[in-house]
Design a protein around this motif. Structure first.
Motif, PDB file in Angstrom:
ATOM      1  N   PHE A   1       5.381 -27.305  -8.390  1.00 24.42           N
ATOM      2  CA  PHE A   1       5.100 -26.904  -6.880  1.00 24.42           C
ATOM      3  C   PHE A   1       5.849 -25.816  -6.432  1.00 24.42           C
ATOM      4  CE2 PHE A   1       4.530 -31.779  -6.576  1.00 24.42           C
ATOM      5  CZ  PHE A   1       3.208 -31.636  -5.830  1.00 24.42           C
ATOM      6  N   HIS A   2       5.281 -25.033  -5.306  1.00 19.73           N
ATOM      7  CA  HIS A   2       6.164 -24.016  -4.861  1.00 19.73           C
ATOM      8  C   HIS A   2       7.376 -24.410  -4.278  1.00 19.73           C
ATOM      9  CE1 HIS A   2       7.212 -20.150  -2.614  1.00 19.73           C
ATOM     10  NE2 HIS A   2       6.210 -19.628  -3.531  1.00 19.73           N
ATOM     11  N   PRO A   3       8.750 -23.995  -4.359  1.00 14.99           N
ATOM     12  CA  PRO A   3       9.714 -24.278  -3.850  1.00 14.99           C
ATOM     13  C   PRO A   3       9.646 -24.455  -2.085  1.00 14.99           C
ATOM     14  CG  PRO A   3      10.249 -22.410  -5.166  1.00 14.99           C
ATOM     15  CD  PRO A   3       8.712 -22.604  -5.255  1.00 14.99           C
TER      16      PRO A   3
ATOM     17  N   ILE B   1       6.715 -17.531 -12.148  1.00 14.47           N
ATOM     18  CA  ILE B   1       5.947 -16.671 -11.554  1.00 14.47           C
ATOM     19  C   ILE B   1       5.683 -17.365 -10.214  1.00 14.47           C
ATOM     20  CG2 ILE B   1       3.755 -15.594 -11.680  1.00 14.47           C
ATOM     21  CD1 ILE B   1       3.936 -15.850 -14.582  1.00 14.47           C
ATOM     22  N   GLY B   2       6.100 -16.956  -9.111  1.00 22.06           N
ATOM     23  CA  GLY B   2       5.746 -17.291  -7.598  1.00 22.06           C
ATOM     24  C   GLY B   2       4.450 -16.787  -7.417  1.00 22.06           C
ATOM     25  N   GLU B   3       4.349 -16.771  -5.959  1.00 18.32           N
ATOM     26  CA  GLU B   3       3.103 -16.304  -5.324  1.00 18.32           C
ATOM     27  C   GLU B   3       3.387 -14.657  -4.772  1.00 18.32           C
ATOM     28  OE1 GLU B   3       1.840 -19.214  -2.562  1.00 18.32           O
ATOM     29  OE2 GLU B   3       1.012 -17.680  -0.981  1.00 18.32           O
ATOM     30  N   GLY B   4       3.958 -14.565  -3.883  1.00 22.15           N
ATOM     31  CA  GLY B   4       4.079 -13.192  -3.405  1.00 22.15           C
ATOM     32  C   GLY B   4       5.094 -13.024  -2.529  1.00 22.15           C
ATOM     33  N   PRO B   5       5.795 -11.960  -2.152  1.00 21.43           N
ATOM     34  CA  PRO B   5       7.026 -11.704  -1.402  1.00 21.43           C
ATOM     35  C   PRO B   5       6.761 -12.217   0.048  1.00 21.43           C
ATOM     36  CG  PRO B   5       6.225  -9.593  -2.289  1.00 21.43           C
ATOM     37  CD  PRO B   5       5.246 -10.757  -2.638  1.00 21.43           C
ATOM     38  N   GLY B   6       7.697 -12.776   0.511  1.00 20.10           N
ATOM     39  CA  GLY B   6       7.788 -13.321   1.945  1.00 20.10           C
ATOM     40  C   GLY B   6       8.608 -12.221   2.792  1.00 20.10           C
ATOM     41  N   PHE B   7       8.929 -12.719   3.959  1.00 22.47           N
ATOM     42  CA  PHE B   7       9.892 -11.613   4.896  1.00 22.47           C
ATOM     43  C   PHE B   7      10.952 -10.900   4.093  1.00 22.47           C
ATOM     44  CE2 PHE B   7      13.045 -10.660   7.958  1.00 22.47           C
ATOM     45  CZ  PHE B   7      12.565  -9.667   8.635  1.00 22.47           C
ATOM     46  N   HIS B   8      11.928 -11.721   3.616  1.00 20.42           N
ATOM     47  CA  HIS B   8      13.199 -11.283   3.002  1.00 20.42           C
ATOM     48  C   HIS B   8      12.960 -10.516   1.942  1.00 20.42           C
ATOM     49  CE1 HIS B   8      15.450 -13.513   6.315  1.00 20.42           C
ATOM     50  NE2 HIS B   8      14.738 -14.325   5.993  1.00 20.42           N
ATOM     51  N   GLU B   9      12.026 -10.931   1.095  1.00 15.21           N
ATOM     52  CA  GLU B   9      11.675 -10.447  -0.335  1.00 15.21           C
ATOM     53  C   GLU B   9      10.959  -8.848   0.064  1.00 15.21           C
ATOM     54  OE1 GLU B   9      10.422 -13.226   0.481  1.00 15.21           O
ATOM     55  OE2 GLU B   9      12.116 -14.294  -0.680  1.00 15.21           O
ATOM     56  N   ASP B  10      10.350  -8.744   1.077  1.00 14.22           N
ATOM     57  CA  ASP B  10       9.655  -7.532   1.488  1.00 14.22           C
ATOM     58  C   ASP B  10      10.808  -6.540   2.247  1.00 14.22           C
ATOM     59  OD1 ASP B  10       7.383  -5.654   2.389  1.00 14.22           O
ATOM     60  OD2 ASP B  10       8.119  -6.363   4.354  1.00 14.22           O
TER      61      ASP B  10
ATOM     62  N   ARG C   1      13.210  -7.572  -3.507  1.00 18.38           N
ATOM     63  CA  ARG C   1      13.611  -8.628  -4.442  1.00 18.38           C
ATOM     64  C   ARG C   1      12.933  -9.647  -4.529  1.00 18.38           C
ATOM     65  NH1 ARG C   1      19.409  -9.560  -4.726  1.00 18.38           N
ATOM     66  NH2 ARG C   1      18.971 -10.927  -6.607  1.00 18.38           N
ATOM     67  N   PRO C   2      12.548 -10.431  -5.567  1.00 22.12           N
ATOM     68  CA  PRO C   2      11.866 -11.839  -5.569  1.00 22.12           C
ATOM     69  C   PRO C   2      12.857 -12.898  -5.228  1.00 22.12           C
ATOM     70  CG  PRO C   2      12.335 -11.374  -7.545  1.00 22.12           C
ATOM     71  CD  PRO C   2      12.886 -10.279  -6.795  1.00 22.12           C
ATOM     72  N   PHE C   3      12.301 -13.817  -4.257  1.00 17.70           N
ATOM     73  CA  PHE C   3      12.802 -15.201  -4.063  1.00 17.70           C
ATOM     74  C   PHE C   3      14.324 -15.016  -3.476  1.00 17.70           C
ATOM     75  CE2 PHE C   3       9.266 -16.838  -6.608  1.00 17.70           C
ATOM     76  CZ  PHE C   3       9.240 -17.769  -5.857  1.00 17.70           C
ATOM     77  N   VAL C   4      14.668 -14.259  -2.494  1.00 19.33           N
ATOM     78  CA  VAL C   4      16.049 -14.083  -1.783  1.00 19.33           C
ATOM     79  C   VAL C   4      15.774 -14.731  -0.632  1.00 19.33           C
ATOM     80  CG1 VAL C   4      16.646 -11.786  -3.121  1.00 19.33           C
ATOM     81  CG2 VAL C   4      15.046 -11.738  -0.907  1.00 19.33           C
TER      82      VAL C   4
ATOM     83  N   ALA D   1      14.993 -18.481   1.775  1.00 15.99           N
ATOM     84  CA  ALA D   1      15.037 -20.044   1.505  1.00 15.99           C
ATOM     85  C   ALA D   1      14.315 -20.581   0.288  1.00 15.99           C
ATOM     86  CB  ALA D   1      14.511 -20.826   2.572  1.00 15.99           C
ATOM     87  N   SER D   2      13.426 -20.257  -0.168  1.00 19.87           N
ATOM     88  CA  SER D   2      12.738 -20.502  -1.285  1.00 19.87           C
ATOM     89  C   SER D   2      13.667 -20.150  -2.540  1.00 19.87           C
ATOM     90  CB  SER D   2      11.554 -20.122  -1.646  1.00 19.87           C
ATOM     91  OG  SER D   2      10.252 -20.748  -0.654  1.00 19.87           O
ATOM     92  N   GLY D   3      14.012 -19.036  -2.495  1.00 20.07           N
ATOM     93  CA  GLY D   3      14.987 -18.631  -3.459  1.00 20.07           C
ATOM     94  C   GLY D   3      16.408 -19.382  -3.676  1.00 20.07           C
TER      95      GLY D   3
ATOM     96  N   ALA E   1       9.123 -13.370 -11.213  1.00 20.38           N
ATOM     97  CA  ALA E   1       8.272 -12.425 -10.655  1.00 20.38           C
ATOM     98  C   ALA E   1       7.076 -13.380  -9.826  1.00 20.38           C
ATOM     99  CB  ALA E   1       7.496 -11.739 -11.989  1.00 20.38           C
ATOM    100  N   ASN E   2       6.093 -12.565  -9.122  1.00 18.64           N
ATOM    101  CA  ASN E   2       5.193 -13.084  -8.545  1.00 18.64           C
ATOM    102  C   ASN E   2       3.778 -12.503  -8.961  1.00 18.64           C
ATOM    103  OD1 ASN E   2       6.397 -14.518  -6.251  1.00 18.64           O
ATOM    104  ND2 ASN E   2       7.434 -12.432  -5.740  1.00 18.64           N
ATOM    105  N   VAL E   3       2.759 -13.335  -8.608  1.00 17.33           N
ATOM    106  CA  VAL E   3       1.503 -12.790  -8.910  1.00 17.33           C
ATOM    107  C   VAL E   3       1.003 -11.561  -8.092  1.00 17.33           C
ATOM    108  CG1 VAL E   3       0.377 -14.792  -9.733  1.00 17.33           C
ATOM    109  CG2 VAL E   3       0.261 -14.605  -7.608  1.00 17.33           C
TER     110      VAL E   3
HETATM  111  N1  URA Z   1       7.837 -17.071  -2.071  1.00 12.23           N
HETATM  112  C1  URA Z   1       7.235 -16.369  -3.361  1.00 12.23           C
HETATM  113  O1  URA Z   1       6.223 -16.877  -3.834  1.00 12.23           O
HETATM  114  N2  URA Z   1       7.813 -15.591  -4.072  1.00 12.23           N
HETATM  115  C2  URA Z   1       8.919 -14.922  -3.464  1.00 12.23           C
HETATM  116  O2  URA Z   1       9.373 -13.915  -4.164  1.00 12.23           O
HETATM  117  C3  URA Z   1       9.523 -15.487  -2.512  1.00 12.23           C
HETATM  118  C4  URA Z   1       8.984 -16.674  -1.897  1.00 12.23           C
END
Ligand code: URA
Ligand code: SF4
Length: 208
Positions: free
Chosen positions: A154-156, A41-50, A54-57, A59-61, A81-83
């Protein structure tokens, strides 16, 4: 109709329960097998996810996939997923009201998947299970509730910004196989009670 991951995803894609719906390109419900043993469970979508829905696609992904490879796994084996399901503008932190509006979707995903190990990535998902804690203090320290383990990491993105955290990320994720093994043993059906000795059985039968 019983709830399903597909049902949740289709609700999330058109959700307007908070103002983050206004600025999104795509909502990001989450993805992975319905019977995943591990849920991130991550935080929320960033630029690429938006952009991709799709989640974590980004650099973090990519880094998350490297971490998974380190324990012999890949992203198709886990639920991600994300919160918060829609990208906050400029990747700002989600507001408490936005987190509250979105929480039901993640609750339902967890209820359906019933993961064995829930890995929280970063502060916002950690707060669901470790309220008031500091991530630098408790990362890698698990909590077991029944037959479920919670593992805060930690968050990636934090580890990408601060390379000193990467060794800790590697150490923390390597706990997963050991946690799964422990839970597999705890969840295994208990062996049947040993058969009674012949003599005792005979004596009981002979009562009739
Ligand atoms: N960071 C997040 O927390 N979630 C994502 O889906 C992508 C980056
Ligand atoms: Fe709905 Fe969550 Fe997106 Fe807000 S962030 S619009 S609650 S899906």
């Amino acid at each position: 109709m019983p709830d399903s991951l597909e049902q949740i995803s289709s609700e999330v894609r058109v959700c307007q329960k908070c103002p983050l719906s206004n600025g999104r390109v795509h909502a990001v419900p989450g993805e992975g097998p319905a019977d995943a043993q591990i849920m991130f469970i991550g935080e929320g979508p960033g630029f690429h996810e938006d952009q991709q829905g799709r989640p974590f696609v980004g650099a973090s992904g990519q880094y998350l996939e490297e971490l998974l490879a380190g324990i012999g796994m890949n992203r198709r084996q886990v639920y991600i997923a994300n919160v918060i399901k829609c990208r906050p503008p400029g990747n700002r932190d989600p507001e408490p009201s936005e987190l509250a509006a979105c929480q039901g979707y993640l609750d339902r995903q967890i209820e359906l998947i019933q993961p064995w190990v829930i890995v929280t990535l970063g502060r916002f998902s950690m707060a669901r299970y470790f309220p008031g804690q500091s991530i630098s203090r408790i990362h890698g320290r698990t909590k077991r509730v029944g037959n479920v383990y919670y593992l805060p990491m930690f968050h990636p993105a934090a580890a990408l910004r601060t390379p000193e955290l990467r060794a800790e990320m590697g150490r923390d994720i390597r706990r997963i196989p050991e946690l799964l093994a422990e839970l597999a043993a705890a969840r295994a059906p208990k062996p049947a009670a040993p058969p009674q000795a012949d003599g005792e059985q005979f004596e009981q039968l002979s009562l009739f």
